[in-house]
Design an enzyme around this catalytic site. Structure first.
Site, mmCIF file in Angstrom:
data_model
loop_
_atom_site.group_PDB
_atom_site.id
_atom_site.type_symbol
_atom_site.label_atom_id
_atom_site.label_comp_id
_atom_site.label_asym_id
_atom_site.label_seq_id
_atom_site.Cartn_x
_atom_site.Cartn_y
_atom_site.Cartn_z
ATOM 1 N N CYS A 16 -4.947 -43.394 17.007
ATOM 2 C CA CYS A 16 -4.243 -44.661 17.171
ATOM 3 C C CYS A 16 -3.126 -44.519 18.179
ATOM 4 O O CYS A 16 -2.486 -45.480 18.561
ATOM 5 C CB CYS A 16 -3.681 -45.159 15.843
ATOM 6 S SG CYS A 16 -2.303 -44.199 15.228
ATOM 7 N N LYS A 19 2.541 -41.838 16.185
ATOM 8 C CA LYS A 19 2.941 -40.467 15.899
ATOM 9 C C LYS A 19 2.294 -39.942 14.622
ATOM 10 O O LYS A 19 1.912 -40.705 13.740
ATOM 11 C CB LYS A 19 4.445 -40.288 15.930
ATOM 12 C CG LYS A 19 5.284 -41.193 15.066
ATOM 13 C CD LYS A 19 6.702 -40.631 15.002
ATOM 14 C CE LYS A 19 7.756 -41.290 15.796
ATOM 15 N NZ LYS A 19 9.061 -40.679 15.785
ATOM 16 N N THR A 48 18.017 -31.109 12.218
ATOM 17 C CA THR A 48 18.255 -32.510 11.867
ATOM 18 C C THR A 48 17.060 -33.320 12.336
ATOM 19 O O THR A 48 16.228 -32.848 13.097
ATOM 20 C CB THR A 48 19.536 -33.053 12.539
ATOM 21 O OG1 THR A 48 19.332 -33.092 13.940
ATOM 22 C CG2 THR A 48 20.737 -32.176 12.230
ATOM 23 N N ASP A 50 16.983 -35.696 14.376
ATOM 24 C CA ASP A 50 17.189 -36.393 15.639
ATOM 25 C C ASP A 50 16.047 -36.061 16.590
ATOM 26 O O ASP A 50 15.455 -35.002 16.520
ATOM 27 C CB ASP A 50 18.541 -36.012 16.241
ATOM 28 C CG ASP A 50 19.688 -36.627 15.462
ATOM 29 O OD1 ASP A 50 19.868 -37.844 15.577
ATOM 30 O OD2 ASP A 50 20.360 -35.898 14.715
ATOM 31 N N ASP A 51 15.769 -36.997 17.498
ATOM 32 C CA ASP A 51 14.609 -36.845 18.366
ATOM 33 C C ASP A 51 14.921 -36.086 19.642
ATOM 34 O O ASP A 51 14.035 -35.794 20.425
ATOM 35 C CB ASP A 51 14.059 -38.220 18.771
ATOM 36 C CG ASP A 51 13.680 -39.031 17.554
ATOM 37 O OD1 ASP A 51 13.129 -38.443 16.618
ATOM 38 O OD2 ASP A 51 13.951 -40.239 17.552
ATOM 39 N N ASP A 68 8.799 -38.470 25.140
ATOM 40 C CA ASP A 68 7.993 -39.388 24.347
ATOM 41 C C ASP A 68 6.829 -39.870 25.196
ATOM 42 O O ASP A 68 6.995 -40.086 26.389
ATOM 43 C CB ASP A 68 8.832 -40.604 23.942
ATOM 44 C CG ASP A 68 9.059 -40.664 22.451
ATOM 45 O OD1 ASP A 68 8.055 -40.687 21.721
ATOM 46 O OD2 ASP A 68 10.226 -40.667 22.027
ATOM 47 N N ASP A 91 16.312 -42.122 23.375
ATOM 48 C CA ASP A 91 16.975 -41.101 22.557
ATOM 49 C C ASP A 91 18.238 -40.552 23.228
ATOM 50 O O ASP A 91 19.171 -40.135 22.541
ATOM 51 C CB ASP A 91 16.011 -39.963 22.224
ATOM 52 C CG ASP A 91 15.006 -40.374 21.155
ATOM 53 O OD1 ASP A 91 15.417 -41.030 20.181
ATOM 54 O OD2 ASP A 91 13.818 -40.044 21.300
ATOM 55 N N GLY A 139 6.493 -34.773 37.697
ATOM 56 C CA GLY A 139 5.661 -35.110 36.566
ATOM 57 C C GLY A 139 4.423 -34.249 36.539
ATOM 58 O O GLY A 139 4.274 -33.326 37.342
ATOM 59 N N ASP A 227 17.988 -44.332 17.137
ATOM 60 C CA ASP A 227 17.203 -45.486 17.568
ATOM 61 C C ASP A 227 16.059 -45.693 16.583
ATOM 62 O O ASP A 227 15.592 -44.762 15.942
ATOM 63 C CB ASP A 227 16.720 -45.360 19.015
ATOM 64 C CG ASP A 227 15.901 -44.112 19.281
ATOM 65 O OD1 ASP A 227 15.856 -43.216 18.409
ATOM 66 O OD2 ASP A 227 15.296 -44.031 20.363
HETATM 67 CO CO CO Z 1 14.797 -41.638 18.435
HETATM 68 CO CO CO Z 2 11.531 -40.226 20.363
HETATM 69 CO CO CO Z 3 2.267 -29.210 36.335
#
Ligand code: CO
Ligand code: CO
Ligand code: CO
Length: 349
Positions: A16, A19, A48, A50-51, A68, A91, A139, A227
């Site tokens: 899907c 996550k 924690t 946190d992301d 993400d 984040d 990238g 968030d």
């Molecule tokens: Co987050």
């Molecule tokens: Co995230």
């Molecule tokens: Co590469």
């Protein structure tokens, strides 16, 4: 452009693109080594919920790192690129940081889909990176069965001014800066059940950077921030309650919800991720007995590129709310009280 391709229908069967559930993940991660966790320069690590991670470089400077990516949740490639980028950048903003560089993460079926679609995805992301004030520095792309896109983002932050989900205090209230209902609405897009107007609204909400909200927030004595994304409002609020050892009393009537969400949910349009969020939070949330299951599910609805959930002293909240509204963060509402009672749980009113 390429109106013949419905991007949201390209997700391979079984996956899907959402996550992996927290339960499944925790069993996977349980016995793994965690290199660097004893390093005093690691200010926020995997301990924690946190992301993003934060690593201190000097007395004045730390870097925030996060990434993400996901499969298409809207059909327009330019909007998909903007949304994925806004989501990945979020984040850094939630921690009070400033994004400085971003890298594209790309999976694309290059022999099956018009490469112009990928150009549009990347153009959407580039526009959001520019709006965030960061530099796009590269990238990596792979030829994939289904399109996937996101960013890896690096930001800077002062080591003593990091906001996490762990600082909320009794006497605080919580402000949410974007509406929920996003998972239900994007599932409706996938099923061709959303009007063009509603599609435009949810796309705009998701593509909105949390930059402005974060800038407003940083002028106030904020105690905690996170968030709201895949675990839904209640999931992320619970992480804050647990991380801060406080209770939360949620005022459902004040929670901003995208118009039409309830109607869609009544027609059975609820993503699997939202149902599993509901099961995951159920034993730590007390709902009013009379509250319909559909309304409970909406509070757990998985969000993509959601708003900031900000905890600050009650007497500062109206000031921040006014500043948010003045700066175009029009969905922002005060949605909850933070209490010393029932730590680690939420009472829904
Ligand atoms: Co987050
Ligand atoms: Co995230
Ligand atoms: Co590469």
């Amino acid at each position: 452009m390429s109106a013949s391709v419905k991007l949201t229908s390209l997700t391979t069967k079984g996956g899907c693109g959402c996550k992996i559930s927290p339960d499944a993940l925790s069993s996977v991660l349980k016995n793994l080594p965690r290199p660097g966790q004893d390093d005093p320069r690691l200010l926020v690590g995997v301990e924690t919920s946190d992301d993003a991670g934060v690593y201190q470089l000097t007395d004045e400077l730390a870097i925030v790192q996060t990434l993400d990516f996901f499969t298409p949740i809207v059909d327009d490639p330019y909007w998909f690129g903007q949304i994925a980028a806004a989501n990945a950048l979020s984040d850094v903003f939630a921690m009070g940081g400033t994004p400085i560089t971003a890298l594209n993460i790309v999976g694309f079926p290059i022999s099956k889909l018009d490469p112009a679609i990928l150009t549009e995805i990347l153009r959407g992301a580039a526009d959001k990176v520019a709006e965030a004030g960061a530099a796009l520095v590269g990238g990596h792309s792979i030829d994939d069965q289904e399109p996937k896109f996101g960013l890896s983002v690096t930001g800077t932050i002062h080591p003593s001014r990091i906001l996490t989900n762990a600082g909320a205090k009794p006497g605080d209230v919580l402000i949410l800066t974007k509406p929920i209902g996003v998972g239900i609405q994007t599932t409706a897009i996938k099923r061709d059940a959303l009007t063009p107007e509603a599609t435009q609204t949810v796309m705009s909400v998701m593509a909105t950077l949390n930059k402005q909200a974060a800038q407003c927030m940083l002028a106030f004595p904020v105690n905690a921030c996170t968030d709201v994304t895949g675990f839904g409002l209640l999931g992320h609020a619970l992480e804050m309650a647990e991380g801060s050892s406080v209770g939360i009393r949620l005022h459902t009537a004040n929670v901003p919800i995208l118009p039409g969400t309830r109607d869609l949910a009544e027609r059975g349009i609820v993503p699997g991720g939202s149902k599993s969020n509901f099961r995951w939070v159920a034993d730590r949330v007390r709902f009013p007995e009379e509250m319909a299951e559909i309304d409970r599910l909406i509070l757990c609805d998985a969000v993509t590129s959601g708003g900031l959930l900000i905890s600050l002293p009650a007497n500062e909240a109206e000031g921040l709310l006014a500043s948010l509204h003045q700066h175009g963060v029009e969905w922002a509402r005060i949605i909850a009280d933070v209490t010393a009672d029932h730590p680690g749980t939420i009472v829904v009113e």
